[in-house]
Design an enzyme around this catalytic site. Structure first.
Site, PDB file in Angstrom:
ATOM      1  N   GLY A 460      45.760  43.508  41.241  1.00  0.00           N
ATOM      2  CA  GLY A 460      46.953  43.826  42.033  1.00  0.00           C
ATOM      3  C   GLY A 460      48.054  42.895  43.287  1.00  0.00           C
ATOM      4  N   ASP A 461      47.775  43.256  43.806  1.00  0.00           N
ATOM      5  CA  ASP A 461      48.537  42.313  45.031  1.00  0.00           C
ATOM      6  C   ASP A 461      47.059  42.658  46.447  1.00  0.00           C
ATOM      7  OD1 ASP A 461      50.762  44.552  47.126  1.00  0.00           O
ATOM      8  OD2 ASP A 461      48.933  45.239  45.576  1.00  0.00           O
TER       9      ASP A 461
END
Length: 555
Positions: A460-461
């Site tokens: 993801g981030d």
């Protein structure tokens, strides 16, 4: 004749080997150089364009900030009423001391006479014909860059070069809303060069980069050589012909050299419309592509050296292997299959083509396998979106980094990073914009770390940095976190939208906190959680959660 025939074959083998290796080196040098030059030119071109845009944003943001400061100053009663000149003089001297970017602050009465000023400079002087009064008496006025005329003798430049100013003036209205005077300020243009130096601090990717600020009329306002300031820049840009364009291209400058040229407009910030400036960032083609030229030279030099070496070996070997080439061709096939380790010594001359084909097949096979293995290894260790390392790369890297740290008695910093409130970006602008932001975050993180450090995307981030530290490990980890926080604060431009992203960082240090990689990652994650709970866009060192002074944040 038989002896002469053998000598002739040896010469042919030696020359053929030398020519083949030299040609292969030349072809590899050309192909690798051409492909690398294209890729590197595109990357660095995008980089100089991004630097131009960042510089333009910084200029507009700074002007917007100081315009607001002058507007706030004009509301002070001591300046508006002009009933106590001594108090007004003391106030603006204090303001100039606290805000040194304002080289001169003056209060003009309704007729344009200076009644109070920093250091009493120009007090009693009628400057009603100057633009700061003429336009400042009518409303907020921001004047473009100009030489200091009235103040030239009062503020001599230590370098002997004329001091330049940017004017900001605003009317002073009494309680009835009538003109009571004008608050006039001069900002030294040196702040623009300060912005440039701060922007390029640590930008090791771009060597010999020059920055230019161009006025609305095409005049150079800021240049690496002061002698160019005030001149008209005659530069033909195909893509950047309009001042609103953002991008890069290779352009020929007036000095006759080609440069990678990035361009971006300084088109204002919020309600500040800007002064029509544009920013150009250039880098010499030679400096940008020096690594490609070095690579080409290295490949060619290695190829020529191998050509000489192989021709000597070929000359020597031909005396032993000249014989029935059918036998050596079969032996070459066995060597390719791994059934034997060396070729037999034979004599003969008819089957040279068979030998050449067999050897070429062997080289092709090995090359194909090597490329396939290299490609598979790259795919297995890298994130396909950002190009950063993945979790597998992190595990492999950590093992080698830990061994190196033990040998050198050094430290490692483990930084767990997570973008704050990143989901709204995907929800509002779409996943394509979110992916573009993630790629830009990856580029900025690479820019913040040193060459031997690893930046990995774990999902993801979420990202992890493993950085080699010196003796002052915690201090260096703090400095790296501060650098990342500062870089991430710069706006992201995607699809014409300006996006602001925050990031939280948790830090653990090897071996201070632990020696096990999995435990260090857990500790960094714990510190990351604390950073988020304390307001986000900050960093926290593991173990310092309860001491506010040991965590850093950025506005």
């Amino acid at each position: 004749m038989k002896s002469l025939s053998r000598v002739g074959i040896r010469i042919q083998i030696a020359l053929a080997t030398a020519v083949l290796v030299a040609a292969l080196a030349g072809v590899m040098s050309y192909v690798v150089g051409k492909r690398s030059a294209e890729d590197l030119t595109s990357q660095i071109g995008a980089g100089v364009s991004d630097l131009a845009l960042q510089m333009a944003d910084e200029l507009d943001r700074t002007m917007w900030t100081h315009r607001g400061e002058v507007a706030v100053l004009s509301t002070l009663r001591a300046l508006r009423n002009l009933d106590d000149i001594e108090q007004a003089s003391a106030l603006i001297n204090r303001l100039q001391h606290e805000l040194p970017i304002f080289t001169w602050i003056g209060v003009l009465d309704a007729g344009g006479t200076v009644v109070a000023a920093t250091g009493d400079i120009l007090v009693g002087k009628d400057i009603s014909a100057r633009p700061v009064y003429e336009f400042g008496s009518k409303g907020m006025f921001i004047g473009d860059v100009h030489d200091a005329k009235l103040l030239a003798e009062k503020f001599p430049s230590p370098t002997g070069e004329p001091i330049q100013f940017v004017d900001i003036a605003v009317p002073l209205l009494n309680d009835a809303g009538n003109l009571n005077g004008v608050l006039a300020t001069h900002l030294s243009w040196e702040w623009a060069d300060t912005v440039r130096r701060n922007l390029f601090a640590g930008q090791g990717l771009h060597r010999n980069v020059d920055i230019f600020v161009i006025g609305a009329n095409g005049t150079i306002l800021l240049a690496p050589d002061f002698a160019m300031t005030g001149q008209k820049l005659e530069l033909q840009l195909e893509k950047g012909s309009h001042r609103s364009d953002i991008g890069w291209e290779i352009a020929k400058w007036p000095d006759g050299h080609d440069y990678l040229t990035g361009f971006a407009p300084a088109d204002g910030h919020f309600d500040y419309p800007g002064l029509g400036w544009s920013v150009l960032v250039r880098q010499p083609i030679e400096a940008a592509l020096i690594t490609v030229h070095d690579l080409q030279s290295d490949i060619l030099a290695l190829g020529l050296s191998l050509a000489v070496l192989f021709s000597v070996f070929a000359w020597w070997g031909a005396g032993f292997i000249v014989g029935p080439l059918v036998t050596i061709a079969n032996a070459a096939g066995e060597l390719k299959r791994g059934e034997i380790e060396s070729l037999p010594q034979v004599s003969g001359a008819r089957e040279i083509n068979t030998l050449s084909n067999s050897l070429n097949s062997l080289v092709a096979k090995l090359t194909e396998k090597d490329r396939a293995l290299g490609k598979m290894k790259h795919i297995a260790h890298h994130d396909p979106l950002t190009g950063l390392g993945n979790r597998l790369a992190l595990d492999v890297y950590f093992e080698h980094a830990q061994a190196q740290a033990k040998r050198q008695h050094s430290q490692l910093g483990v930084l767990a990073l997570d973008l704050d409130d990143f989901k709204p970006v995907n929800d509002r602008l779409g996943h394509a914009a979110g992916d573009e932001v993630l790629c830009e975050v990856a580029r900025r993180l690479r820019r913040c770390v040193r060459g031997g450090d690893l930046v990995a995307r774990t999902g993801g981030d979420e990202m992890v940095i493993v950085s080699h530290l010196g003796e002052n490990g915690v201090s260096e980890a703090r400095a790296l976190a501060e650098r990342i926080l500062s870089d991430i604060l710069m706006p992201f431009i995607t699809g014409g939208n300006r996006i602001s992203i925050n990031i939280s960082i948790g830090i653990a240090v090897y071996p201070d906190h632990d020696t096990r990689p999995e435990r260090l990652l857990e500790q960094a994650d714990q510190a990351l959680y604390v950073a988020k709970s304390k307001g986000k866009h900050r960093y926290v060192i593991y173990g310092d959660e309860n001491r506010q002074q040991n965590s850093g944040s950025r506005a």
